[in-house]
Design a protein around this motif. Structure first.
Motif, PDB file in Angstrom:
ATOM      1  N   ILE A 111       5.453 -13.982  -0.441  1.00 55.80           N
ATOM      2  CA  ILE A 111       5.978 -13.138  -1.522  1.00 55.80           C
ATOM      3  C   ILE A 111       7.219 -13.783  -2.140  1.00 55.80           C
ATOM      4  CG2 ILE A 111       7.059 -10.916  -2.038  1.00 55.80           C
ATOM      5  CD1 ILE A 111       5.243  -9.677   0.098  1.00 55.80           C
ATOM      6  N   THR A 112       8.097 -14.316  -1.265  1.00 55.62           N
ATOM      7  CA  THR A 112       9.307 -14.982  -1.764  1.00 55.62           C
ATOM      8  C   THR A 112       8.954 -16.216  -2.588  1.00 55.62           C
ATOM      9  OG1 THR A 112      10.478 -14.242   0.235  1.00 55.62           O
ATOM     10  CG2 THR A 112      11.524 -15.961  -1.079  1.00 55.62           C
ATOM     11  N   LEU A 114       6.267 -16.683  -4.407  1.00 54.03           N
ATOM     12  CA  LEU A 114       5.795 -16.236  -5.714  1.00 54.03           C
ATOM     13  C   LEU A 114       6.959 -15.862  -6.627  1.00 54.03           C
ATOM     14  CD1 LEU A 114       2.707 -14.049  -4.692  1.00 54.03           C
ATOM     15  CD2 LEU A 114       2.700 -16.383  -5.595  1.00 54.03           C
ATOM     16  N   ILE A 115       7.974 -15.191  -6.063  1.00 59.64           N
ATOM     17  CA  ILE A 115       9.149 -14.806  -6.858  1.00 59.64           C
ATOM     18  C   ILE A 115       9.926 -16.039  -7.304  1.00 59.64           C
ATOM     19  CG2 ILE A 115      11.354 -13.587  -6.801  1.00 59.64           C
ATOM     20  CD1 ILE A 115      10.066 -11.645  -4.789  1.00 59.64           C
ATOM     21  N   LEU A 116      10.146 -16.968  -6.374  1.00 57.60           N
ATOM     22  CA  LEU A 116      10.899 -18.185  -6.701  1.00 57.60           C
ATOM     23  C   LEU A 116      10.153 -19.037  -7.716  1.00 57.60           C
ATOM     24  CD1 LEU A 116      12.156 -19.210  -3.138  1.00 57.60           C
ATOM     25  CD2 LEU A 116      13.455 -18.076  -4.944  1.00 57.60           C
ATOM     26  N   ALA A 118       8.116 -18.019  -9.984  1.00 60.30           N
ATOM     27  CA  ALA A 118       8.156 -17.344 -11.286  1.00 60.30           C
ATOM     28  C   ALA A 118       9.488 -17.557 -11.995  1.00 60.30           C
ATOM     29  CB  ALA A 118       7.880 -15.855 -11.099  1.00 60.30           C
ATOM     30  N   PHE A 119      10.573 -17.690 -11.229  1.00 58.46           N
ATOM     31  CA  PHE A 119      11.911 -17.773 -11.828  1.00 58.46           C
ATOM     32  C   PHE A 119      12.513 -19.178 -11.805  1.00 58.46           C
ATOM     33  CE2 PHE A 119      11.566 -13.244 -10.936  1.00 58.46           C
ATOM     34  CZ  PHE A 119      12.141 -12.677 -12.052  1.00 58.46           C
ATOM     35  N   PHE A 134      21.077 -13.882  -8.243  1.00 56.74           N
ATOM     36  CA  PHE A 134      19.643 -13.933  -7.958  1.00 56.74           C
ATOM     37  C   PHE A 134      19.375 -14.352  -6.510  1.00 56.74           C
ATOM     38  CE2 PHE A 134      15.652 -16.356  -7.838  1.00 56.74           C
ATOM     39  CZ  PHE A 134      14.764 -15.376  -8.269  1.00 56.74           C
ATOM     40  N   ILE A 138      17.679 -12.146  -3.336  1.00 53.71           N
ATOM     41  CA  ILE A 138      16.513 -12.601  -2.563  1.00 53.71           C
ATOM     42  C   ILE A 138      16.863 -12.728  -1.083  1.00 53.71           C
ATOM     43  CG2 ILE A 138      14.870 -14.491  -2.246  1.00 53.71           C
ATOM     44  CD1 ILE A 138      14.316 -12.927  -4.711  1.00 53.71           C
TER      45      ILE A 138
END
Length: 415
Positions: A111-112, A114-116, A118-119, A134, A138
């Motif tokens: 999950i982390t 995917l977030i990283l 994306a950003f 940010f 996280i």
């Protein structure tokens, strides 16, 4: 519990700082940003140390700072690095800690990731405060994730200890991002400075070429115009000779500049050192009327290189020595033979300061009122192209000695 957890978390933080310093040292040594492969290696080593010094809350639940190098590498170097490090973390967790709750570790880091991912593109363009906020968010989420599962699996943790275990990762994250940003700014500044220096050199080179070539060509043009108007044949010949000398002077300047583009000899020759130096002295001595010459030269000593370049090298050093003695003086050339050959050119001229000695051979640096310093630089390049070394010893008002050390070539004519 607190002492043990504090020790392990502080060790984790130390490993992260050392990893960031290693990154900075790599850039300082290689003069380029580490590749993604190097980043993965450095991050993997840091993560491994963090895993080895994890603090166990309860069965399958461990607290450490392995997520911080994962964050930094992911956000600064993109999703590819992030995915590799995610796999590395899961493998290291399985190998060194065990399979307990491994499915939760996989879920947490996936999950982390995917977030990283994306950003990551927008992260580099963001302001430092946004970057810190940010990464802190996280890190906080992942820390809470661990502590919640510690609570679910009945880890014996007090309320104060929960605060303690949340605070250290957050502070470590903030400091790590600040250091990473500082390193990034230094890299950008170094690149900008390097580009500025290159542009400055190009500008000085263009100005120098313009000055050095324009003067003799302008005089040649003037004499050729006089030839067209002059009826006396003798004067015409004199003007033509002067024009040819100006063209030769411009040609020599261009040849000096071409020395900088070709530091490796095209054709290797065996050069008789004594003969080459004697020829140079015979050419230079009549032009230096107030300078007395002496030499101690040795027969049958050879070096390998280009004869033309070698003579230009020694000639430039000798001309520099002569120009340092405007009121006259003594110039001596000596050959010293041991394991290598040393050619010592000594003058009794104005000498140099320590700062001038350190800058000897730099482009566009000269101790003369008029000059570019390119003659000495050309000599320096030629010596190094012959795998030799050049050193200077000098004192103000007591003269200068330039030592040129070269490898001897075997005398094939001997025996």
């Amino acid at each position: 519990m607190i002492d043990s957890a504090l020790t392990n978390l502080l060790l984790n933080f130390l490993f992260i700082i050392v990893g960031l310093l290693a990154f900075a040292l790599y850039f300082d040594f290689k003069k380029k940003t580490p590749s993604k492969g190097i980043v993965i290696i450095l991050s993997t080593f840091t993560i491994l140390l963090c895993v080895l010094f994890s603090y166990k809350l309860t069965a399958g639940v461990y607290v450490d700072l392995r997520r911080i190098p994962f964050f930094l590498a992911s956000l600064y170097f993109g999703p590819q690095v992030s995915f590799v490090l995610m796999v590395v973390i899961i493998l290291l967790r399985y190998l060194f800690i065990g399979s307990g709750l491994i499915h939760l570790v996989i879920l947490n880091y996936f999950i982390t990731f995917l977030i990283l991912a994306a950003f990551s593109n927008g992260f580099l363009c963001a302001k430092k405060k946004v970057k810190m906020l940010f990464t802190v968010v996280i890190c906080f989420i992942m820390t809470i994730f661990n502590l919640v599962f510690g609570y679910v699996y009945e880890a014996e943790i007090s309320r104060n200890e929960y605060i303690y275990l949340v605070l250290i990762p957050l502070v470590a994250t903030i400091i790590s991002v600040m250091i990473a940003e500082m390193i990034r700014k230094l890299i950008i500044m170094r690149r900008t400075l390097s580009q500025h220096e290159k542009l400055q050199v190009v500008s000085q080179l263009a100005a120098s070429i313009s000055h050095e070539v324009r003067n003799p060509l302008t005089s040649s043009k003037g004499f050729l115009q006089l030839v067209r108007e002059e009826k006396d044949e003798e004067l015409q010949k004199q003007f033509i000779d002067l024009s040819l000398k100006g063209i030769d002077q411009a040609t020599h300047v261009i040849e000096d500049y071409l020395t900088f583009t070709n530091s490796t000899p095209d054709k290797i020759e065996r050069i008789n050192v004594k003969h080459s130096i004697v020829e140079l002295i015979e050419m230079v001595e009549p032009l230096a009327q107030h300078v007395s010459f002496s030499h101690q030269l040795i027969d049958d000593i050879y070096v390998e290189g280009q004869a033309h370049s070698f003579r230009k090298c020694i000639g430039n050093i000798m001309n520099n020595a002569i120009e340092s003695m405007p009121q006259g003086g003594k110039l001596s050339v000596e050959m010293i033979v041991n394991e290598n050959l040393i050619i010592a050119v000594t003058d009794s001229g104005l000498g140099m300061t320590k700062e001038q000695i350190q800058r000897f051979g730099e482009p566009f640096f000269t101790t003369k009122d008029e000059g570019t310093g390119l003659g000495v630089m050309a000599a320096n390049i030629i010596v190094h192209s012959m795998k030799g070394n050049i050193q200077v010893k000098s004192e103000l008002n007591r003269g200068t000695t330039v030592y040129i050390e070269l490898h001897k070539s075997l005398n094939l004519d001997a025996g």
